[in-house]
Design a protein around this motif. Structure first.
Motif, PDB file in Angstrom:
ATOM      1  N   GLN A  48       0.831  -1.203   0.000  1.00 54.75           N
ATOM      2  CA  GLN A  48       0.000   0.000   0.000  1.00 54.75           C
ATOM      3  C   GLN A  48       0.865   1.252   0.000  1.00 54.75           C
ATOM      4  O   GLN A  48       2.041   1.212   0.337  1.00 54.75           O
ATOM      5  N   ILE A  49       0.267   2.356  -0.403  1.00 53.32           N
ATOM      6  CA  ILE A  49       0.982   3.621  -0.465  1.00 53.32           C
ATOM      7  C   ILE A  49       0.049   4.705   0.054  1.00 53.32           C
ATOM      8  O   ILE A  49      -1.167   4.567   0.023  1.00 53.32           O
ATOM      9  N   ARG A  50       0.648   5.778   0.541  1.00 49.13           N
ATOM     10  CA  ARG A  50      -0.133   6.864   1.102  1.00 49.13           C
ATOM     11  C   ARG A  50      -0.134   8.008   0.106  1.00 49.13           C
ATOM     12  O   ARG A  50       0.898   8.377  -0.420  1.00 49.13           O
ATOM     13  N   CYS A  51      -1.291   8.601  -0.141  1.00 50.10           N
ATOM     14  CA  CYS A  51      -1.349   9.771  -1.019  1.00 50.10           C
ATOM     15  C   CYS A  51      -0.769  10.958  -0.256  1.00 50.10           C
ATOM     16  O   CYS A  51      -1.159  11.228   0.873  1.00 50.10           O
ATOM     17  N   ASN A  52       0.171  11.640  -0.898  1.00 55.36           N
ATOM     18  CA  ASN A  52       0.839  12.756  -0.211  1.00 55.36           C
ATOM     19  C   ASN A  52      -0.097  13.913   0.060  1.00 55.36           C
ATOM     20  O   ASN A  52       0.065  14.648   1.014  1.00 55.36           O
ATOM     21  N   ALA A  53      -1.105  14.095  -0.798  1.00 55.11           N
ATOM     22  CA  ALA A  53      -1.959  15.265  -0.686  1.00 55.11           C
ATOM     23  C   ALA A  53      -3.057  15.069   0.355  1.00 55.11           C
ATOM     24  O   ALA A  53      -3.283  15.926   1.199  1.00 55.11           O
ATOM     25  N   CYS A  54      -3.780  13.919   0.310  1.00 54.09           N
ATOM     26  CA  CYS A  54      -4.923  13.761   1.219  1.00 54.09           C
ATOM     27  C   CYS A  54      -4.655  12.750   2.321  1.00 54.09           C
ATOM     28  O   CYS A  54      -5.450  12.622   3.248  1.00 54.09           O
ATOM     29  N   GLY A  55      -3.533  12.029   2.246  1.00 49.21           N
ATOM     30  CA  GLY A  55      -3.197  11.102   3.321  1.00 49.21           C
ATOM     31  C   GLY A  55      -3.947   9.786   3.270  1.00 49.21           C
ATOM     32  O   GLY A  55      -3.838   8.973   4.175  1.00 49.21           O
ATOM     33  N   ARG A  56      -4.712   9.573   2.207  1.00 49.68           N
ATOM     34  CA  ARG A  56      -5.513   8.366   2.066  1.00 49.68           C
ATOM     35  C   ARG A  56      -4.617   7.161   1.788  1.00 49.68           C
ATOM     36  O   ARG A  56      -3.594   7.282   1.120  1.00 49.68           O
ATOM     37  N   THR A  57      -4.983   6.007   2.296  1.00 46.01           N
ATOM     38  CA  THR A  57      -4.228   4.793   2.013  1.00 46.01           C
ATOM     39  C   THR A  57      -4.720   4.189   0.699  1.00 46.01           C
ATOM     40  O   THR A  57      -5.925   4.092   0.474  1.00 46.01           O
ATOM     41  N   ILE A  58      -3.781   3.800  -0.164  1.00 42.93           N
ATOM     42  CA  ILE A  58      -4.159   3.169  -1.425  1.00 42.93           C
ATOM     43  C   ILE A  58      -3.511   1.799  -1.479  1.00 42.93           C
ATOM     44  O   ILE A  58      -2.293   1.661  -1.326  1.00 42.93           O
ATOM     45  N   ILE A  59      -4.350   0.785  -1.657  1.00 48.37           N
ATOM     46  CA  ILE A  59      -3.838  -0.580  -1.701  1.00 48.37           C
ATOM     47  C   ILE A  59      -3.366  -0.861  -3.119  1.00 48.37           C
ATOM     48  O   ILE A  59      -4.086  -0.636  -4.090  1.00 48.37           O
TER      49      ILE A  59
END
Lengths: 467, 188
Positions: free
Chosen positions: A454-465
């Motif tokens: 998973q990675i974290r979106c730098n702008a909104c902090g959302r987790t992306i699998i």
């Protein structure tokens, strides 16, 4: 090395104090000129101007340069080779910290270093530099910048520039107030005693002298120092790389590129490795003038090529031969070891022109969409639609974006846990660089080395699998 | 009476000056020694990194270059020797052998186009080449520092401080690569 820094610091202190004395003298005599016995007020005024300039400079100068240049910070995976070169030179210089690395997408080859402390320092290069120079030459440029950081040149030249600016402003104020307000005062003076009148005349002459000559002297001091520090950084560059020819050819290529740097101005020009304003001119070289911030590039190249070894002693000898006079302190030379020049590595440029632009685009959030016809399209961040038409074959290409995952099983407890943003899912299609759009609209990049789930979106902090 | 007081004052003044100088010289030596330790640590980091990269490289090459067992074994052997070396001199020697072994491995790889095109191999090659450079540059800085340090503890008058507080000479991290050791034979 260590002695070099201490000797530098001592010399810098002398220069800064010298400039401060000029500033205060202008302040004092200016005050006396405008109104008798107002010298102390003038001093305070001079200090006030200096303080204000200092504050303005230290809070904004670097960020102004960086933002006007549109510099983007690089991560290691963006350009491992560039990071390796910088790391190599960090080790050679013994600098305790790894500087951050910025890239500017500009065809004019140039580089500069900023940072008042090693911990916050950074080195910026242009894409033009990346694809024009081979590995040895790029190493020479980075070594020159590392020399500036190691010698604390940025810190010192900032201080000197602030001092110079204050002197120029203050003397301007003094001259103008004399021009407009001097006449009334001289009439009232004539009523004073004879002795007072004479003293007034002396102060008037001395004050005028300072107001006129002060800024010129300060400028001469400043530019002489700036040129000297360029030579010293060249010497450091040769010593770190053990290969003066690399830096020499790099300087040659930079000054002969004849491409104007889009964001350079007179105020920022002293910071670059080669003055970007003169590099764009027809002969591509700096005039040998007392008012130039860099020594003539041809002179620098001649000294570097005249070196018979790679140590400070060899640079000193070559400098003496080319220009006469001494550059490096005797105390430093005494303990400088002798160093032979190493063989060239024969490695080519670390990046092609296209690759260098790609790195810059990725760093500024562009997304690359590949069409089936083979064309790759760079989509800038902030592009609103979810598809784009291929400019070659006309087919409509979807822009990859993260889809929402199926909702988690219903929570039975009475108080549902607070989940700010539902996680998203992105399906990888390849192993190279990949970019997609998060639901918030910003671009998320996956490097070839990305290995996590998973990675974290730098702008909104959302987790992306990532699957 | 005044004479004695004056002499005492001068004496005390002299003692203070000497003590201040001793303190300054001592601090200078300590600073240099710490810089030296740090420079050595930097070499160590890079050498460790090289040791960590080699097993990956060997694994990658194995898949393509099946006939090069001997070269691969030499690399592994040299690596294990380097990992277990203790003194600075031994270590320098073992690292030299390892550098030579790696060089021949990369030379062998030239004959395998598939291997050369492998992205993992390309990445490892860049990393190892750069690590090699980093070792060289860190060594260069270390040796410069050793040189300055040794000069400092030998020259008059800091040598008194050095012997008083047990600052010993340090060894250089010398490298004589195989091709550097045999001077090139020039024939006319």
């Amino acid at each position: 090395m260590w002695e070099q820094i201490i000797a530098n610091r001592r010399r810098s202190a002398v220069l800064i104090i010298g400039m401060a004395v000029i500033l205060l003298l202008i302040g004092f005599s200016g005050g006396e000129l405008i109104a008798p016995n107002a010298g102390v007020l003038g001093l305070l005024f001079a200090l006030l101007i200096w303080g204000g300039m200092m504050l303005a400079y230290f809070t904004s100068a670097e960020s102004i340069l960086m933002s006007s240049a549109n510099a983007r910070e690089l991560k290691r995976e963006d350009s491992p080779q560039l990071f390796n070169i910088v790391d190599e030179m960090r080790l050679a210089s013994g600098l305790g910290f790894m500087p951050r690395i910025y890239l500017i997408d500009d065809p004019a080859p140039n580089a500069f270093a900023v940072g008042r402390k090693p911990e916050t320092s950074s080195i910026t290069v242009t894409t033009g530099l990346m694809y024009r120079l081979n590995r040895d030459e790029l190493q020479g440029v980075i070594a020159h910048e590392m020399g500036h950081l190691k010698n604390r040149d940025v810190q010192f030249m900032t201080l000197a520039a602030v001092m110079l600016g204050s002197i120029v402003i203050l003397s301007e104020i003094v001259r103008r107030s004399l021009w407009y307000g001097g006449r009334g005062r001289s009439r009232s003076d004539s009523r004073g005693g004879k002795d007072g009148g004479q003293a007034q005349i002396i102060i008037l002459i001395v004050g005028l002298l300072f107001a006129i000559l002060g800024p010129i002297m300060a400028q001469l001091l400043y530019f002489a120092c700036s040129r000297k520090r360029e030579y010293l950084a060249d010497a450091s560059g040769a010593q770190f790389t053990r290969y003066p020819e690399g830096l020499a050819t790099a300087l040659e290529k930079i000054s002969q590129a004849h491409v104007p740097l889009s964001f350079a101005s007179k105020a920022t020009a002293p910071m670059f490795i080669v003055n970007p304003l003169s590099a764009a001119s027809s002969d591509g070289d700096e005039a040998d003038s007392v008012f130039s911030s860099h020594p003539p590039t041809s002179e620098r190249i001649r000294i570097l090529r005249g070196m018979t070894g790679a140590s400070f002693t060899d640079y000193e000898a070559a400098y003496r031969k080319a220009k006469g006079g001494s550059l490096i302190g005797a105390q430093t030379l005494q303990s400088a070891p002798t160093e032979p020049i190493r063989a060239p590595s024969n490695a080519g440029p670390i990046q092609t022109r296209q690759d260098a632009h790609d790195v810059a685009r990725r760093a500024s959030g562009y997304m690359r969409v590949k069409c089936s016809c083979g064309l790759e399209i760079s989509v800038p961040e902030g592009y609103e639609q979810d598809s784009i038409r291929c400019i070659r074959c006309g087919s409509i290409l979807p822009i990859p974006s993260a889809a929402s995952t199926p909702p988690p099983p219903a929570v039975t407890s009475a108080v549902p846990p607070v989940i700010p943003l539902a996680p998203l899912q992105f399906h990888r299609t390849g192993t190279g660089w990949e970019a997609f759009r998060c639901a918030c609209g910003s671009t998320v990049q996956l490097s070839p080395a990305f290995d996590a789930s998973q990675i974290r979106c730098n702008a909104c902090g959302r987790t992306i699998i990532v699957t | 009476m005044i004479g004695i007081g004056f002499i005492a004052l001068v004496f005390v003044g002299l003692v203070v000056v000497v003590l201040a100088w001793v303190a300054g010289a001592y601090n200078g030596l300590v600073r240099l020694r710490n810089q030296l330790e740090n420079a050595w640590a930097q070499i160590d980091v890079q050498l460790k990194r090289r040791h960590d990269l080699i097993p990956n490289l060997v694994e990658t090459v194995k898949g393509y270059a099946t006939h090069e067992r001997e070269t691969l074994e030499k690399v592994i052997q040299a690596r294990n020797m380097a990992v277990s070396a203790k003194t600075v001199g031994d270590r320098a020697e073992a690292e030299n052998v390892l550098t030579g072994a790696l060089k021949s491995l990369f030379a062998v790889a030239e004959a395998y186009p598939d291997l050369k095109a492998n992205s993992e191999f390309m990445r490892l090659q860049e990393e190892l080449t750069s690590t090699e450079n980093k070792v060289a540059f860190a060594r260069q800085f270390y040796n410069d520092t050793v040189m300055t340090y040794n000069t400092h503890i030998e020259v008059f008058p800091t040598n008194f401080i050095a012997t008083m507080f047990n600052f010993g000479r340090r060894e250089f991290f010398e490298v004589k690569a195989e091709d550097e050791r045999d001077a090139p034979a020039v024939k006319f």
